[in-house]
Design a protein around this motif. Structure first.
Motif, PDB file in Angstrom:
ATOM      1  N   GLY A 106     -24.296 -22.836  42.795  1.00 54.01           N
ATOM      2  CA  GLY A 106     -24.577 -24.100  42.133  1.00 54.01           C
ATOM      3  C   GLY A 106     -25.636 -23.914  41.068  1.00 54.01           C
ATOM      4  O   GLY A 106     -26.209 -22.841  40.902  1.00 54.01           O
ATOM      5  N   ASP A 107     -25.876 -24.957  40.305  1.00 50.58           N
ATOM      6  CA  ASP A 107     -26.855 -24.889  39.238  1.00 50.58           C
ATOM      7  C   ASP A 107     -28.263 -24.789  39.813  1.00 50.58           C
ATOM      8  O   ASP A 107     -28.650 -25.562  40.688  1.00 50.58           O
ATOM      9  N   LEU A 108     -29.032 -23.854  39.290  1.00 53.47           N
ATOM     10  CA  LEU A 108     -30.422 -23.726  39.704  1.00 53.47           C
ATOM     11  C   LEU A 108     -31.240 -24.834  39.049  1.00 53.47           C
ATOM     12  O   LEU A 108     -30.915 -25.316  37.973  1.00 53.47           O
ATOM     13  N   GLU A 109     -32.303 -25.227  39.725  1.00 56.43           N
ATOM     14  CA  GLU A 109     -33.177 -26.265  39.204  1.00 56.43           C
ATOM     15  C   GLU A 109     -34.606 -25.729  39.159  1.00 56.43           C
ATOM     16  O   GLU A 109     -34.984 -24.881  39.976  1.00 56.43           O
ATOM     17  N   SER A 131     -36.867 -20.949  38.801  1.00 56.73           N
ATOM     18  CA  SER A 131     -35.559 -21.437  39.235  1.00 56.73           C
ATOM     19  C   SER A 131     -35.471 -21.491  40.759  1.00 56.73           C
ATOM     20  O   SER A 131     -35.906 -20.565  41.451  1.00 56.73           O
TER      21      SER A 131
END
Length: 229
Positions: free
Chosen positions: A22-25, A33
């Motif tokens: 999934g997209d890292l935040e 990240s």
């Protein structure tokens, strides 16, 4: 479940990384990240606020109906210990609030997955399926209609116990049949995938009606039980 040498403050034995696809935040503290399921940042150790995740992902379990309940309990206990708000006290109220929110999110996910009906609904949602609408009177299901009729006419504890035993057997059968039904739905692909979930949805609707009848039996049985002196 993956592990990392880094962990939250005070944990020298290694924390649970919980990385998923999934997209890292970015971490709100250091900007590094962070994976969507990460409980804390492995760069600075800051507790992360819980992201919107399905209960299986949050607890690091495979998306399937027949989960290992012992593993579920262990996952929940381990993650909860790692995010004890007291462990983040030195980092200030924001970190403690994040840790507390994580613990609450973990508890909510645990409550969903340990209950067969709520777990089935969660899987149907992940499949993009719509739960089947069951007739409240059991019309179309002769067994349920017969049980409902018997319950409406039951006048003594013995008959209620018999009905309760019959319902218990049917509930267990539904739970058993949900496993292959979901397996079929999850392995289907292509334009026929949505109908593949219909079987699981129908079994779930039957299970919910049986559970509702069982609750009625328990309530009526309790009303017939004399209070303890």
């Amino acid at each position: 479940m993956t592990r990392s040498k880094s962990g939250p403050p005070g944990n020298s034995s290694g924390g649970i990384s919980g990385a998923i696809a999934g997209d890292l935040e970015p971490c709100g503290t250091c900007g590094r990240s962070v994976a969507p399921r990460a409980l804390f940042c492995h760069a600075c150790g800051a507790a992360q606020p819980p992201r919107p995740l399905d209960p299986f992902t949050r607890l690091g379990l495979e998306r399937r109906f027949d989960i290992d309940l012992e593993q579920l309990s262990k996952q929940h206990a381990g993650f909860t210990r790692a995010m004890d708000p007291d462990r983040f006290a030195a980092r200030g109220p924001r970190q403690q609030a994040n840790a507390k929110a994580q613990v609450e999110a973990l508890r909510d996910a645990y409550d969903v997955l340990r209950d067969p009906i709520r777990r089935a609904h969660a899987l149907l949602t992940l499949l993009g399926a719509t739960p089947a609408v069951d007739d409240a009177d059991g019309n179309g299901d002769e067994e349920i209609a017969d049980l409902a009729t018997r319950l409406s006419r039951a006048e003594d504890a013995l008959e209620l116990d018999r009905i309760g035993a019959d319902l218990s057997q049917r509930v267990e059968a539904c739970i058993k049949y949900l496993t292959p039904a979901f397996r079929k739905a999850q392995t289907a692909s292509g334009p026929e995938s949505p109908p593949a979930s219909d079987g699981a949805a129908r079994i779930l609707a039957r299970l919910e009606r049986l559970e509702a009848l069982a609750a009625d039996v328990r309530d009526r049985r309790a009303a017939l039980t004399p209070p303890r002196p």
